[in-house]
Design an enzyme around this catalytic site. Structure first.
Site, short mmCIF file in Angstrom:
data_model
loop_
_atom_site.label_atom_id
_atom_site.label_comp_id
_atom_site.label_asym_id
_atom_site.label_seq_id
_atom_site.Cartn_x
_atom_site.Cartn_y
_atom_site.Cartn_z
N ASP A 14 -44.99 -16.58 -6.71
CA ASP A 14 -45.87 -16.06 -5.66
C ASP A 14 -45.79 -16.73 -4.29
O ASP A 14 -46.82 -16.98 -3.66
CB ASP A 14 -47.33 -16.09 -6.15
CG ASP A 14 -47.54 -15.38 -7.48
OD1 ASP A 14 -46.64 -14.65 -7.93
OD2 ASP A 14 -48.62 -15.57 -8.07
N LYS A 77 -46.83 -8.64 -10.15
CA LYS A 77 -47.84 -8.83 -11.19
C LYS A 77 -49.23 -8.73 -10.59
O LYS A 77 -49.42 -8.93 -9.39
CB LYS A 77 -47.65 -10.17 -11.90
CG LYS A 77 -47.87 -11.39 -11.02
CD LYS A 77 -47.59 -12.67 -11.79
CE LYS A 77 -47.78 -13.91 -10.96
NZ LYS A 77 -49.13 -14.17 -10.50
N CYS A 110 -52.30 -19.41 -10.23
CA CYS A 110 -51.18 -18.79 -10.93
C CYS A 110 -50.24 -19.81 -11.57
O CYS A 110 -49.79 -19.61 -12.69
CB CYS A 110 -50.42 -17.86 -9.99
SG CYS A 110 -51.43 -16.46 -9.43
#
Length: 180
Positions: A14, A77, A110
């Site tokens: 990310d 995601k 995350c």
């Protein structure tokens, strides 16, 4: 835990256009992330990229995207943990690699949740501390405390030379140039 080249994969989490400028010390982090990606490519370590909610956070930052080839699997995601996304979990399993090297953002969301899930699934996890970040240093520190007895902590330079193993080779010379 020793990090071995033939059993490792980099999971790049990310590092996205709209979020990354808000990450603490993002300029330093971007340099380390670029070094890590370049080094992994020299060492021929597979890379998987995740992107959280690209509609809101954008794609992976351009400096990284320019280094990745078209063959690098990139998955969008909505789950915080990469392992809760069936496509990413399947890609990791199908790689046959049991040591997952983690880098990216945010460390306390995350990255943390992915690390915990990977450990629960029996993977060895190496967290590259100078290649993870959060919006605040405190949040990054919290994730490190949560993971201290579960994962191996490393740095970009340390992991690249550990994977390289031998000085004097062409890979060693290329890694040395990247680190300078």
């Amino acid at each position: 835990m020793q990090i071995k080249k033939d059993d490792s994969l980099l999971l790049f989490i990310d590092v996205q256009e709209k979020l990354f400028p808000h990450i603490n010390k993002h300029s330093e982090l971007e340099k380390k992330l670029n070094q890590l990606v370049e080094g992994m490519q020299v060492l021929e370590i597979p890379i998987i990229v995740s992107e959280q909610y690209t509609k809101g956070l954008g794609k992976t930052v351009e400096s990284i995207t320019q280094k990745l080839d078209n063959q690098t699997p990139t998955f969008e995601k909505m789950t915080f943990s990469c392992m809760q996304n069936p496509e990413i979990a399947t890609a990791i399993e199908q790689s046959g690699k049991r040591t997952i090297i983690l880098a990216g953002v945010e460390a306390h969301i995350c990255v943390l949740q992915t690390a915990l899930d990977l450990c629960a699934e029996g993977f060895d996890v190496a967290l590259v501390l100078d290649a993870v970040g959060s919006r605040t240093e405190e949040n990054k520190s919290i994730s490190v405390l949560r993971l201290q007895n579960k994962v191996a902590f490393t740095s970009v330079e340390s992991v690249l030379f550990e994977l390289c193993q031998v000085a004097g080779t062409e890979q060693f010379k290329a890694i040395s140039k990247i680190i300078k």
